[in-house]
Design an enzyme around this catalytic site. Structure first.
Site, PDB file in Angstrom:
ATOM      1  N   HIS A  23       0.530  -1.387   0.231  1.00 44.75           N
ATOM      2  CA  HIS A  23       0.039   0.131  -0.005  1.00 44.75           C
ATOM      3  C   HIS A  23       0.349   1.037  -0.045  1.00 44.75           C
ATOM      4  O   HIS A  23       2.064   1.358   0.551  1.00 44.75           O
ATOM      5  CB  HIS A  23      -0.662   0.113   1.089  1.00 44.75           C
ATOM      6  CG  HIS A  23       0.303   0.188   2.465  1.00 44.75           C
ATOM      7  ND1 HIS A  23      -0.056   1.239   3.129  1.00 44.75           N
ATOM      8  CD2 HIS A  23       0.122  -1.230   3.722  1.00 44.75           C
ATOM      9  CE1 HIS A  23       1.173   0.970   4.380  1.00 44.75           C
ATOM     10  NE2 HIS A  23       0.904  -0.516   4.246  1.00 44.75           N
ATOM     11  N   GLU A 135      -2.215  -7.415   7.404  1.00 45.62           N
ATOM     12  CA  GLU A 135      -0.630  -7.777   7.978  1.00 45.62           C
ATOM     13  C   GLU A 135      -0.728  -8.526   8.986  1.00 45.62           C
ATOM     14  O   GLU A 135      -2.154  -8.772   9.499  1.00 45.62           O
ATOM     15  CB  GLU A 135      -0.917  -5.800   9.092  1.00 45.62           C
ATOM     16  CG  GLU A 135       0.387  -5.438   8.810  1.00 45.62           C
ATOM     17  CD  GLU A 135       1.779  -5.668   7.954  1.00 45.62           C
ATOM     18  OE1 GLU A 135       2.353  -7.344   7.590  1.00 45.62           O
ATOM     19  OE2 GLU A 135       2.661  -4.456   7.612  1.00 45.62           O
TER      20      GLU A 135
END
Length: 282
Positions: A23, A135
């Site tokens: 990201h 994550e």
């Protein structure tokens, strides 16, 4: 002629091309890179992109289009967090959205304090979400997701059907996922890709997930290749890789192979022919 070390062959239909993307810069990255303890702050719950992060999205989007990748990618898979969703739709989504009653936007205007216009779902690959590429789970509020209904309001054309629970049941405030657990989850995610029909897939995910998953898979690589695969990803970095189905999880059929012998005819290989004296003729 001798072949180089490590050279091998594998059927094309047992391979997929994946485009791994970390990201863009999130608000948690700014303070977190200066002070690791900042990742513990609840101010960064499900952190969104910074304005610099959106500029990184614009730059990667330009590369994806100029390189022709946008024509190859059949599916975009995103971790279901704000920063990955914003990155996924910003990079791989359609052009500016025009309000149409029968077509939902990938992202509504100003989603996640973005100050961005709505993003169209037309002329772009579908975007789906999958929890197994999230994550490192636990303890850090920036890695906790919000309710799925909140995301569905902000990202109407994104497919959240693979997410099993409305609320985040994976993130624990007092338990941090181990590196071994994270790597195992990453391997499971890559195996899951073989249940998909698509051959060229973009995956928008996170630094920790990428680092530990890829480091668990690079044991057979040349040291220089290991460096290419396993180094930490920069914000909004894209790496193109091929994964191989060694466990026979994928399709047994190829759309590009051709069986030959159509029409049928004699086709005994020359090195298999023998004469009357049983001497091989080549």
């Amino acid at each position: 002629m001798e072949t180089g070390a490590g050279i091998g062959l594998y059927p094309l239909h047992r391979c997929k091309t994946i485009y791994l993307v970390r990201h863009a810069q999130g608000i948690h990255n700014v303070d977190g890179e200066k002070n690791y303890k900042a990742y513990m702050s609840h101010d960064y719950f499900d952190a969104e992109l910074t304005q610099l992060g959106w500029k990184q999205v614009d730059s990667l989007r330009k590369h994806v289009h100029s390189s022709g990748l946008h024509k190859k990618i059949e599916l975009v898979i995103s971790s279901p967090l704000m920063r990955t969703l914003q990155t996924a739709v910003g990079v791989f989504g359609g052009e500016g959205y025009t309000d149409m009653s029968d077509v939902l936007p990938l992202m509504v205007a100003n989603a996640g304090n973005s100050s961005r216009a709505a993003i169209s779902s037309l002329n772009c690959p579908p975007v789906i979400t999958e929890e197994s590429c999230r994550e490192h789970l636990g303890v850090h509020p920036c890695d906790q997701r919000r309710s799925i209904s909140d995301y569905q309001f902000l990202f109407p054309a994104v497919d959240f059907s693979l997410i099993e629970s409305e609320e985040d049941k994976l993130w624990k405030a007092d338990v941090r996922e181990t590196i071994e657990e994270l790597a195992a989850r990453g391997k499971k995610f890559l195996n899951w890709l073989w249940t998909r029909k698509e051959k060229e897939i973009a995956i928008v995910t996170h630094s920790g997930f990428l680092f530990h998953t890829l480091n668990a898979l690079q044991n057979e690589c040349h040291p220089d290749v290991k460096k290419e695969i396993c180094g930490h990803f920069a914000n909004c970095e894209l790496r193109s890789m091929v994964i191989v189905d060694r466990s026979m999880l994928g399709s047994d059929s190829s759309v590009t192979d051709y069986p030959g012998k159509i029409p049928k005819g004699i086709d005994l290989p020359s090195d298999a022919v023998v004469d009357d004296n049983n001497i091989k003729v080549e």
